[in-house]
Each structure stands twice: as structure tokens, then as C-alpha cells.
Scaffold this active site. Sequence first.
Site, PDB file in Angstrom:
ATOM      1  CG  HIS A 190     -41.713  62.335 -32.580  1.00  0.00           C
ATOM      2  ND1 HIS A 190     -42.898  62.863 -32.047  1.00  0.00           N
ATOM      3  CD2 HIS A 190     -41.549  61.362 -31.480  1.00  0.00           C
ATOM      4  CE1 HIS A 190     -43.433  62.358 -31.190  1.00  0.00           C
ATOM      5  NE2 HIS A 190     -42.657  61.661 -30.761  1.00  0.00           N
ATOM      6  CD  GLU A 297     -45.093  60.812 -33.747  1.00  0.00           C
ATOM      7  OE1 GLU A 297     -44.000  59.793 -33.737  1.00  0.00           O
ATOM      8  OE2 GLU A 297     -45.768  60.946 -32.827  1.00  0.00           O
TER       9      GLU A 297
END
Length: 323
Positions: A190, A297
Site C-alpha cells: 500500500h 499499490e
Amino acid sequence: MVGRANKPTALASTPGLAPQPQVSFSDDNSRVTAVLPTGESIEVLLYGATVISWKDKDGTEKLWLSEAAKLDGTKAVRGGIPLVFPVFGTASDHAQTSKLPQHGFARTSRWEFLGKSTSESTPASSTAADLSVKLDFGLSPAALDSDTKSKWPYVFNMIYSVTLSRDSLTTSLVVNNDDDKPFECQLLLHTYLRVQDISKVEIKGLSSATYIDKVNGSSSQQTQSSALTISGETDRVYTPATPPTDPVSVVEGGKTTFTVVRDNLSDVVVWNPWTEKANGLADFAPKEGYKNMLCIEPGSVVGWQTLEPGEAFEGAQTITISN
């Protein structure tokens, strides 16, 4: 013994050896810092094995970290590179992970530092450009609290490697199923990249991708343009038709600032909260910070990875900066 007025100072390094990357711990053993002799650095919290800083040789930060991020282990870190495992978001209809919190437990568990390694196998022949340092972290059920174990009662072992080079950062996650039964999982890196002005940013490399638009009812869409721009809340899960080795590039003001190459990760999430969502996130600060960040991500989050007993899954990203 007769004292000498001009004693030699201690040597900073062994004579004949090139300068080595330096790795150190914070006083409270909560984080690890690695610095290359040329000045590049990373900082990793053991909480979540979260990379919270990545700086180039000039000390310029490449990751975005919220000014209100909790770094004391009380909450998942807002910014840097949190690790998402074994579920992306929540999955109420998936029996194995339905009871787990948002994005699973990897980002809220304390990882063990396993050690470092460097590229300096032959110092005499190495150059500054060859320098790198790799930090390894581990997580197993022994680190989980009883509540988390009850919600995900599988035996596993995870190794997370963070490798800093002069112009790139590689993060690699290996998941091993050490149980006697299979389990299904998702994983995501992330990554919050720091940008100067989101209104001047284009994302390239997704032109042939289908995507799930989570802002618009999780509808399935097909990319229509060669470059994606951000002008409002964006939360999309792209599945590029091109191989993971084909880069996704962040271009700002006409100049490529980051390229992201994936390894064995089929999906790319693009996220920016924009005004309203940023205002609604208590740990997002400053509220105008959405103008200076962009999440690219890499992950495996459309569907599930099934790991049979004894199997392993590995996914990685390499982010390269353009100077």
C-alpha cells in the site's frame, strides 16, 4: 606508559574497505534505519514492518506520511508502505477472512527484524552505484494476539524484505503455508508516493487495463485514455493486460518521477482520497495533504491466492526514482 600528545583517532572503517551501508535501531527498538554511504536512507517501523521514510542522497523524502499518523503501535500507519495481508479491505462473504479487520493484520502486528545483507561481496571492485542494503523482517502466528489467531487460525510464515539502492526501493513479501490445510489470501503493498502537485500528475502504463471503480459502485470499467489524471476521489483496482514487468510511471509536469515494476503481482490499486474523504479521516493530516500524495499499490487482490500446505507465494515491487 608515557602519554602522547597527539594520539591517533579511531578508524571509522577497516583500511582498504569501501564505505559500508549503516544500519541502526532507535533507542526504544521500535524502528530500523539504513543509510547508504552516498546518503540515501530508509526507516522501517517494526510495527507493521512499515516503511515510513525513503530519502534520496539529497535528503528529499519520496514517501508521503501523514502528520497525524500513529507511530506508537496503536493504529495502522497512515502513509509510507503499509502491508495488506491476508485480506484487501474487508470480505464479509469470504469465510476464512470475514472476521478480520480492514486490510488484515500484517500492518498492525509487530514484526521481528531478521537481519541485514549488503551488495558488498567484493568491496575492492564495487562502486558507489553498486551499493545496496537489504533488511529482512519476519512474522508468524507467535507474534499474533489470541483474538487475531481465533479469527485466522492458520500456521504461516512471512518474510518481508526491503532493499535500498541508490535510485530504487524494492519491497518483497513471501508467504509460506506451514499448515496442514490450505488457505486463501490476498496481499498488497500500500505505497504512498510523495508528489509536488497532484493536479500536474499523470499515471502511465495502465492504458490496456480493466479496472474496478470503487468510488462508483465497484463497477467494472475499461481504460479509455493513455494516461490517468486525478481530479477527484479515486479508488480503482486495475488489472493491466501487460506483464507486471511493464512499468507503471508517475509523470509530474511532463517529467517521469517514479516508475513501478511488479513481480508476480497482477493488480495495481490507484488511490487518492481528495477533499471530502481526507477531511473524514482522523489520521490524515494536513487535510490538504491529498495534493501531495498518490497511492500506487501493487498487489494480488482481485480474487484469491490459494496456498496448499507447504506452498509459498511471493510478490514484489521495485520503485525507481528519476533524477
